[in-house]
Design a protein around this motif. Structure first.
Motif, PDB file in Angstrom:
ATOM      1  N   LEU A 112       6.915  -0.784   0.336  1.00 33.19           N
ATOM      2  CA  LEU A 112       7.534  -1.295  -0.880  1.00 33.19           C
ATOM      3  C   LEU A 112       7.475  -0.210  -1.941  1.00 33.19           C
ATOM      4  O   LEU A 112       6.510   0.558  -1.993  1.00 33.19           O
ATOM      5  CB  LEU A 112       6.796  -2.549  -1.394  1.00 33.19           C
ATOM      6  CG  LEU A 112       6.935  -3.821  -0.559  1.00 33.19           C
ATOM      7  CD1 LEU A 112       6.012  -4.913  -1.099  1.00 33.19           C
ATOM      8  CD2 LEU A 112       8.383  -4.323  -0.550  1.00 33.19           C
ATOM      9  N   VAL A 163       7.034  -2.387  -7.210  1.00 37.31           N
ATOM     10  CA  VAL A 163       7.209  -3.708  -6.593  1.00 37.31           C
ATOM     11  C   VAL A 163       5.895  -4.267  -6.072  1.00 37.31           C
ATOM     12  O   VAL A 163       5.114  -3.557  -5.433  1.00 37.31           O
ATOM     13  CB  VAL A 163       8.226  -3.617  -5.436  1.00 37.31           C
ATOM     14  CG1 VAL A 163       8.440  -4.987  -4.791  1.00 37.31           C
ATOM     15  CG2 VAL A 163       9.553  -3.055  -5.944  1.00 37.31           C
ATOM     16  N   GLY A 214       4.289  -7.321  -3.531  1.00 36.27           N
ATOM     17  CA  GLY A 214       4.800  -8.095  -2.403  1.00 36.27           C
ATOM     18  C   GLY A 214       3.913  -7.987  -1.187  1.00 36.27           C
ATOM     19  O   GLY A 214       2.864  -7.331  -1.202  1.00 36.27           O
ATOM     20  N   LYS A 240      12.515 -11.225   5.545  1.00 38.21           N
ATOM     21  CA  LYS A 240      11.992 -10.748   4.263  1.00 38.21           C
ATOM     22  C   LYS A 240      12.879 -11.246   3.124  1.00 38.21           C
ATOM     23  O   LYS A 240      14.101 -11.223   3.224  1.00 38.21           O
ATOM     24  CB  LYS A 240      11.946  -9.214   4.237  1.00 38.21           C
ATOM     25  CG  LYS A 240      10.977  -8.614   5.236  1.00 38.21           C
ATOM     26  CD  LYS A 240      10.917  -7.109   5.116  1.00 38.21           C
ATOM     27  CE  LYS A 240      12.202  -6.463   5.607  1.00 38.21           C
ATOM     28  NZ  LYS A 240      12.125  -4.981   5.552  1.00 38.21           N
ATOM     29  N   TYR A 253      13.285 -10.941  -1.231  1.00 34.54           N
ATOM     30  CA  TYR A 253      12.902 -10.189  -2.428  1.00 34.54           C
ATOM     31  C   TYR A 253      13.282 -10.974  -3.668  1.00 34.54           C
ATOM     32  O   TYR A 253      14.269 -11.711  -3.680  1.00 34.54           O
ATOM     33  CB  TYR A 253      13.631  -8.839  -2.467  1.00 34.54           C
ATOM     34  CG  TYR A 253      13.312  -7.919  -1.314  1.00 34.54           C
ATOM     35  CD1 TYR A 253      12.355  -6.917  -1.438  1.00 34.54           C
ATOM     36  CD2 TYR A 253      13.970  -8.047  -0.093  1.00 34.54           C
ATOM     37  CE1 TYR A 253      12.064  -6.065  -0.378  1.00 34.54           C
ATOM     38  CE2 TYR A 253      13.681  -7.202   0.974  1.00 34.54           C
ATOM     39  CZ  TYR A 253      12.733  -6.224   0.825  1.00 34.54           C
ATOM     40  OH  TYR A 253      12.446  -5.390   1.876  1.00 34.54           O
ATOM     41  N   TRP A 254      12.492 -10.794  -4.737  1.00 35.42           N
ATOM     42  CA  TRP A 254      12.835 -11.324  -6.049  1.00 35.42           C
ATOM     43  C   TRP A 254      13.090 -10.160  -6.990  1.00 35.42           C
ATOM     44  O   TRP A 254      12.403  -9.136  -6.918  1.00 35.42           O
ATOM     45  CB  TRP A 254      11.693 -12.155  -6.624  1.00 35.42           C
ATOM     46  CG  TRP A 254      11.493 -13.488  -5.969  1.00 35.42           C
ATOM     47  CD1 TRP A 254      12.338 -14.152  -5.138  1.00 35.42           C
ATOM     48  CD2 TRP A 254      10.338 -14.330  -6.110  1.00 35.42           C
ATOM     49  NE1 TRP A 254      11.797 -15.339  -4.743  1.00 35.42           N
ATOM     50  CE2 TRP A 254      10.574 -15.472  -5.327  1.00 35.42           C
ATOM     51  CE3 TRP A 254       9.149 -14.209  -6.818  1.00 35.42           C
ATOM     52  CZ2 TRP A 254       9.650 -16.512  -5.241  1.00 35.42           C
ATOM     53  CZ3 TRP A 254       8.227 -15.243  -6.730  1.00 35.42           C
ATOM     54  CH2 TRP A 254       8.486 -16.379  -5.959  1.00 35.42           C
ATOM     55  N   ALA A 255      14.038 -10.337  -7.892  1.00 36.17           N
ATOM     56  CA  ALA A 255      14.311  -9.292  -8.879  1.00 36.17           C
ATOM     57  C   ALA A 255      14.851  -9.916 -10.151  1.00 36.17           C
ATOM     58  O   ALA A 255      15.490 -10.975 -10.119  1.00 36.17           O
ATOM     59  CB  ALA A 255      15.326  -8.293  -8.332  1.00 36.17           C
ATOM     60  N   GLN A 279      17.020 -14.191  -5.967  1.00 29.46           N
ATOM     61  CA  GLN A 279      16.369 -14.126  -4.664  1.00 29.46           C
ATOM     62  C   GLN A 279      17.327 -13.369  -3.756  1.00 29.46           C
ATOM     63  O   GLN A 279      18.499 -13.727  -3.646  1.00 29.46           O
ATOM     64  CB  GLN A 279      16.092 -15.520  -4.112  1.00 29.46           C
ATOM     65  CG  GLN A 279      15.443 -15.502  -2.730  1.00 29.46           C
ATOM     66  CD  GLN A 279      14.909 -16.847  -2.320  1.00 29.46           C
ATOM     67  OE1 GLN A 279      13.957 -17.360  -2.896  1.00 29.46           O
ATOM     68  NE2 GLN A 279      15.533 -17.452  -1.319  1.00 29.46           N
ATOM     69  N   GLN A 296      18.247 -11.178  -0.066  1.00 22.79           N
ATOM     70  CA  GLN A 296      18.006 -10.825   1.329  1.00 22.79           C
ATOM     71  C   GLN A 296      18.808  -9.571   1.637  1.00 22.79           C
ATOM     72  O   GLN A 296      20.028  -9.550   1.454  1.00 22.79           O
ATOM     73  CB  GLN A 296      18.427 -11.960   2.265  1.00 22.79           C
ATOM     74  CG  GLN A 296      17.586 -13.213   2.120  1.00 22.79           C
ATOM     75  CD  GLN A 296      17.956 -14.276   3.134  1.00 22.79           C
ATOM     76  OE1 GLN A 296      18.182 -13.979   4.301  1.00 22.79           O
ATOM     77  NE2 GLN A 296      18.016 -15.510   2.689  1.00 22.79           N
ATOM     78  N   ALA A 344      11.414  -5.412 -10.570  1.00 22.53           N
ATOM     79  CA  ALA A 344      10.651  -6.380  -9.795  1.00 22.53           C
ATOM     80  C   ALA A 344      10.310  -7.554 -10.708  1.00 22.53           C
ATOM     81  O   ALA A 344      10.044  -7.387 -11.891  1.00 22.53           O
ATOM     82  CB  ALA A 344       9.372  -5.740  -9.266  1.00 22.53           C
TER      83      ALA A 344
END
Length: 231
Positions: free
Chosen positions: A63, A67, A69, A94, A96-98, A154, A156, A179
């Protein structure tokens, strides 16, 4: 294991398979003499098992430094190889949030671009499809929550390119994606997938209060700047 003691949380450990929560601001791996998650985990294992040197740690994915995670790794070569095969076979799911600046049209969608690594610099950029070094970059997003001037996404990744999320967001005028504020990462009970395989879930619990605080802080900063301009 408490993050205050080691700088990371152990979420799951079974045999030679280890899953930990990397805090934001820490490198996953680094050159000798530089602090990193890899260094901290090796020190933790050495202290716990009273060993001096010879600690193997197979980091099968990484990562970026800002970030936080979940990272999965193997503490022997056989496990690391099997984990790498699962990543290559897309058996690992997996998410991810941003946070991005601005408001995105629609609540879900796909971003498709071509990226290339800028020569001699650890950055990437969006280029035309036929540009030298161009590689396709695809991601799918869903809007989790909308704030005044921010969107919590969210994401992918369908491809894994350098700084893909940040670069694709910036190319659409949303500023480089950041992030999401630190959340609590945790392991949840195993569940069986559609193929009958047991899967262990390690995820970050939502932290809407922190996101709201980040949005409010940004609004206050903008308001103070505006007042300064009027003086």
């Amino acid at each position: 294991m408490n993050i205050a003691e080691t700088g990371f949380d152990v979420l799951y450990e079974e045999g030679a398979c280890l899953a930990v929560a990397k805090p934001g601001g820490l490198l996953t791996q680094a050159a000798r003499g530089i602090d990193s998650l890899e260094v901290r985990i090796k020190e933790f294992i050495a202290a716990r098992e009273e060993r001096k040197g010879g600690i193997y740690l197979g980091m099968v994915h990484r990562l970026d430094r800002p970030v936080s995670g979940v990272l999965v790794m193997g503490t022997n070569r056989r496990t690391a190889r099997r984990l790498a095969e699962q990543f290559e076979g897309r058996m690992v799911h997996k998410v991810y949030w941003a946070l991005v600046e601005g408001q995105i049209d629609g609540d879900e969608g796909t971003w498709r671009d071509y990226l290339r690594k800028i020569p001699k610099v650890a950055h990437a950029e969006v280029v035309e499809e036929n540009s030298p070094g161009a590689r396709e970059a695809i991601l799918r997003y869903q809007v989790v929550h909308r704030y005044d001037k921010l969107c919590w996404l969210q994401i992918q990744l369908k491809t894994g390119r350098m700084h893909q999320i940040r670069v694709q967001a910036a190319a659409r005028g949303f500023g480089r994606a950041r992030a999401a504020p630190p959340a609590r990462h945790r392991r949840t009970p195993s569940r069986t997938d559609a193929a009958g395989r047991d899967r262990t879930l390690c995820r970050a619990s939502p932290a809407p209060c922190r996101l709201e605080r980040a949005s409010r802080t940004r609004r206050e900063h903008v308001g103070q700047a505006a007042q300064g301009d009027r003086r």
